[in-house]
Scaffold this motif. Structure first.
Motif, PDB file in Angstrom:
ATOM      1  N   GLY A  44       0.907  -1.523  -0.027  1.00  0.00           N
ATOM      2  CA  GLY A  44      -0.331   0.263  -0.304  1.00  0.00           C
ATOM      3  C   GLY A  44       0.571   0.781  -0.296  1.00  0.00           C
ATOM      4  N   GLY A  45       1.696   1.546   0.572  1.00  0.00           N
ATOM      5  CA  GLY A  45       3.125   2.574   0.810  1.00  0.00           C
ATOM      6  C   GLY A  45       3.852   2.402  -0.605  1.00  0.00           C
ATOM      7  N   ILE A  46       4.090   1.477  -0.966  1.00  0.00           N
ATOM      8  CA  ILE A  46       4.872   1.674  -1.995  1.00  0.00           C
ATOM      9  C   ILE A  46       3.794   2.677  -3.766  1.00  0.00           C
ATOM     10  N   LEU A  47       2.180   1.288  -3.489  1.00  0.00           N
ATOM     11  CA  LEU A  47       1.338   1.864  -3.977  1.00  0.00           C
ATOM     12  C   LEU A  47       1.289   3.258  -4.208  1.00  0.00           C
ATOM     13  N   PHE A  48       0.811   3.789  -3.004  1.00  0.00           N
ATOM     14  CA  PHE A  48       0.427   5.781  -2.783  1.00  0.00           C
ATOM     15  C   PHE A  48       1.860   6.543  -3.266  1.00  0.00           C
ATOM     16  N   ALA A  49       2.922   6.210  -2.924  1.00  0.00           N
ATOM     17  CA  ALA A  49       4.033   7.084  -3.355  1.00  0.00           C
ATOM     18  C   ALA A  49       4.175   7.429  -4.776  1.00  0.00           C
ATOM     19  N   ALA A  50       4.059   6.109  -5.024  1.00  0.00           N
ATOM     20  CA  ALA A  50       3.899   5.812  -6.587  1.00  0.00           C
ATOM     21  C   ALA A  50       2.505   6.517  -7.359  1.00  0.00           C
ATOM     22  N   LEU A  51       1.835   6.830  -6.575  1.00  0.00           N
ATOM     23  CA  LEU A  51       0.445   7.558  -7.120  1.00  0.00           C
ATOM     24  C   LEU A  51       0.672   9.257  -6.542  1.00  0.00           C
ATOM     25  N   LEU A  52       1.505   9.427  -5.767  1.00  0.00           N
ATOM     26  CA  LEU A  52       2.507  10.747  -5.476  1.00  0.00           C
ATOM     27  C   LEU A  52       2.840  11.355  -6.200  1.00  0.00           C
ATOM     28  N   ALA A  53       4.295  10.616  -7.001  1.00  0.00           N
ATOM     29  CA  ALA A  53       5.370  10.514  -7.829  1.00  0.00           C
ATOM     30  C   ALA A  53       4.695  11.128  -8.947  1.00  0.00           C
ATOM     31  N   GLY A  54       3.680  10.290  -8.866  1.00  0.00           N
ATOM     32  CA  GLY A  54       2.702  10.624 -10.652  1.00  0.00           C
ATOM     33  C   GLY A  54       2.136  11.551 -10.638  1.00  0.00           C
ATOM     34  N   VAL A  55       1.006  12.300  -9.787  1.00  0.00           N
ATOM     35  CA  VAL A  55       0.496  13.386  -9.571  1.00  0.00           C
ATOM     36  C   VAL A  55       1.747  14.896  -9.473  1.00  0.00           C
ATOM     37  N   GLY A  56       2.819  14.675  -8.878  1.00  0.00           N
ATOM     38  CA  GLY A  56       3.937  15.378  -8.488  1.00  0.00           C
ATOM     39  C   GLY A  56       4.191  15.955 -10.321  1.00  0.00           C
TER      40      GLY A  56
END
Lengths: 231, 229, 238
Positions: free
Chosen positions: A15-27
């Motif tokens: 879950g952590g990795i998933l959301f880190a990726a998501l936030l990076a994508g948004v950035g």
């Protein structure tokens, strides 16, 4: 048995990795994909984050109030964890709202702060959150803490429409959804959806954490009753 | 019908008991009035603007002084019940939370109304504001503001009363909630001073009335939970 | 129906155990004395029995009802505690009238007058309560607690700080309550008084209640130990 259910097992880092990726994508979307704004330039990119956190900042209080209502009506302590987690994430968002808004205002209006309706109302909301946590920290008894904070959250949430109206009746200059480039609008939507998901995730994690803390205290107490063991 | 009389009777005797106690001990009202006067004085002194300008900005100061002065009886109305365990006794009587809330609300409203009666003339003397000429509008505004502050204050005061360090928490919890009330009251005062009792003034009165009603309803419904332990 | 019953009652403050596995039944007309050293939890137990304080484990039942919420049940319990529940600014008469009106008693004036006369407070009835002596205030507190003729009467140290005359009066009240089929429970330090006034004497030692025969000087039977269930776990189990 229930502890097993709470542990969420090995999926947790995922879950952590998933959301880190998501936030990076948004950035990436915000910084690279969205075009620079004509008059304000790069600073305008703050808006993509600002709108999302501002929404959740208000939403947090409403969620805390809903959890509080459920706690009082159903007399179930479990709702307190949800209420507290919602208030904490809400306060975080509320703080971020003030910071991002202030940064943006410095560039756009050439001032850090002005008594403009939305600024005023988000600051008032922030102080209500502050009072909520002050109240929490000054009560030791778990049950009392849950009950009293639930009441304050409900009263605070009921205050939101009044605050909105009161501040709006002073003349305002906050931009309300101006015309936007389709790409910009898309990025804004993407950032709002993913940030909302992220904060919801934070809320769930925090609530589970609080629940486990409570479970540990309850187990300790049971040990105390059964064997007179102090831990 | 009998039940209504019973609750009404309880409400009246609760209010009468609080008024009797305050009349004999003079624990809250003198300090409330003095604190309000000092706040008003200090603010006016610091600003020291020409009368015309002061009238525009100082409308809010009046209500701020009333808020801080009013916090004294609100806090006191609950802490005085702790004296000999009387709060526990109240919880043991067959009194509904709503009755108790409305009784404490009535006492706090009376206290705030008295404070307004002291501070309004004082404010007029200090700023030369023509508020008394428009006394019907002024008193209506004062009444609604007092009702709003008392409605929210009674609930928050009861919450803060159940804590260890209760004194200053009432102000800290109540001020954010009451900020829209203060905002509305001061803006309404400003429009009164402009001699404008039209559209905007009416809107602010409606907002204050809505705030009182919402908080009164919340208090009536939630006070039972405040009494639990 | 048993007036007052505690089942597996347990109380903990912040992980500190005060009472555990307390089982207690008090029948109509029965008087129970609680003894124990200072700070052992006598007052806590009494507050739980009065419904003023929630218990951490187990439950208390008043005439079979597990909640004091109903106005009806409230009227059946009278508590005379260390804190006297009296308003210092009001006179004894006003204090009693206030209580009578909160209870919604019929003909309150008459009841209050009788009660004042019975407590020997006639002479002082128009003085502020704050100016009364300790003993008189204690008498007033007793009158207030029993004004509504409760069927369960709980006393916390009713004899402390009283002169011989008032003690006699207090003993007489306990006797009368018993003859009126009231369930009585009181705490005391005084061994002899406990023995002479109570049907049963219970001692709290290390958070547990142990029964002792009247006149004996040591605990005779310990209650069998049974683990208390935390309410939270009870819910989980159900």
């Amino acid at each position: 048995m229930e502890l097993q259910k709470l542990k969420c097992g090995r999926l947790e880092p995922l879950g952590g990795i998933l959301f880190a990726a998501l936030l990076a994508g948004v950035g990436f979307l915000i910084l690279r994909v969205a075009p620079a704004e004509k008059t304000m330039g790069e600073v305008q990119r703050i808006v993509y984050v600002h709108v999302a956190v501002a929404t959740f900042g208000m939403f947090g209080m409403l969620l805390a109030a809903a959890a509080g209502l459920a706690l009082l009506v159903r007399r179930d302590q479990g709702w307190d964890h949800w209420g507290r987690a919602a208030a904490e994430v809400g306060w975080l968002c509320s703080t971020l709202t003030l910071i991002t808004g202030s940064l943006w205002a410095h560039e756009a209006w050439n001032t850090w702060w002005t008594w403009e309706p939305r600024l005023t109302s988000s600051l008032i909301l922030w102080t209500i959150y502050a009072g909520y946590f002050l109240l929490r920290s000054s009560i030791d008894n778990d049950r009392q803490q849950a009950r009293v904070c639930a009441i304050l959250a409900i009263v605070g949430a009921l205050d939101i429409p009044i605050i909105t109206m009161a501040t709006r009746w002073f003349r305002g200059m906050h931009p309300v959804s101006p015309e936007m480039d389709p790409t910009m609008r898309g990025v804004l939507l993407a950032s709002m959806v993913s940030l909302t998901c992220f904060f919801a995730y934070l809320l769930v994690r925090r609530s589970v954490q609080l629940q486990m803390g409570h479970r540990i205290r309850a187990l300790r107490q049971r040990l105390l009753f059964e064997q007179g063991v102090r831990m | 019908m009998n039940a209504v009389y019973f609750h009404l009777g309880q409400w009246w005797f609760l209010v009468r008991k609080d008024l009797q106690r305050e009349y004999r001990s003079r624990a809250a009202w003198p300090s409330m009035a003095l604190l309000g006067l000092l706040m008003l004085m200090a603010i006016e002194m610091q600003l020291d603007l020409p009368a015309a300008l002061s009238r525009q900005v100082a409308g809010g100061m009046l209500w701020l002084a009333i808020f801080f002065g009013g916090a004294v009886p609100i806090e006191r109305s609950f802490s005085s019940e702790q004296a000999d365990g009387c709060w526990d006794a109240l919880r043991m009587y067959p009194v509904e939370g709503a009755t108790l809330y409305l009784a404490k609300f009535a006492f706090n409203f009376i206290s705030l109304a008295i404070l307004s009666c002291v501070l309004l003339p004082m404010y007029v003397v200090l700023t030369d504001a023509p508020l008394l000429k428009q006394w019907p509008a002024t008193s209506l505004l004062a009444m609604l503001t007092c009702a709003s502050l008392a409605a929210a204050g009674t609930l928050v005061g009861a919450i803060a009363n159940s804590l260890r360090s209760r004194g200053n928490l009432v102000v800290l919890l109540l001020l954010p909630l009451a900020l829209p009330v203060l905002l509305g009251a001061s803006d309404a005062t400003a429009s009164l001073l402009r001699g404008d009792t039209g559209d905007m003034f009416g809107r602010w009165l409606q907002l204050l009335a809505a705030f009182s009603l919402i908080n009164l309803t919340a208090g009536v419904l939630l006070f039972d939970f405040v009494l639990e332990r | 129906m048993i007036p007052l019953e505690a089942r597996q009652l347990g109380v903990a403050y912040n992980q500190r155990l005060v009472l555990r596995s307390v089982d207690l039944q008090i029948g109509p007309g029965e008087a129970v004395a609680l003894i124990g050293t200072n700070g052992v939890g006598k007052t806590t137990l009494l507050h739980c029995l009065a419904g003023l304080q929630p218990c951490t484990a187990g439950e208390v039942r008043w005439f079979g009802e597990s909640s004091l919420g109903q106005a009806n049940a409230n009227r059946s319990v009278g508590l005379i505690a260390h804190q006297r529940f009296l308003y210092p600014e009001l006179t004894p008469r006003e204090n009693l009238l206030f209580a009578a009106r909160m209870y919604g008693l019929a003909s309150p004036q008459k009841k209050v007058a009788t009660s004042l006369r019975y407590a020997g407070l006639d002479e002082w009835q128009h003085q502020p309560t704050a100016t009364l002596s300790h003993g008189l205030r204690q008498r007033l507190a007793v009158s207030r607690g029993l004004l509504h003729a409760p069927r369960i009467a709980l006393f916390d140290e009713p004899f402390s700080g009283l002169d011989e005359n008032s003690r006699q009066w207090m003993s007489q009240i306990l006797h009368e309550l018993r003859s009126r089929e009231t369930a009585v429970c009181f705490t005391t330090h005084d061994q002899n008084r406990a023995d002479s006034l109570a049907d049963r004497v219970l001692e709290i030692v290390a958070g547990r209640l142990s029964e002792r025969e009247s006149g004996q000087s040591g605990p005779s039977s310990m209650h069998a130990f049974r683990p208390g269930l935390h309410p939270h776990n009870e819910r989980a189990a159900a």
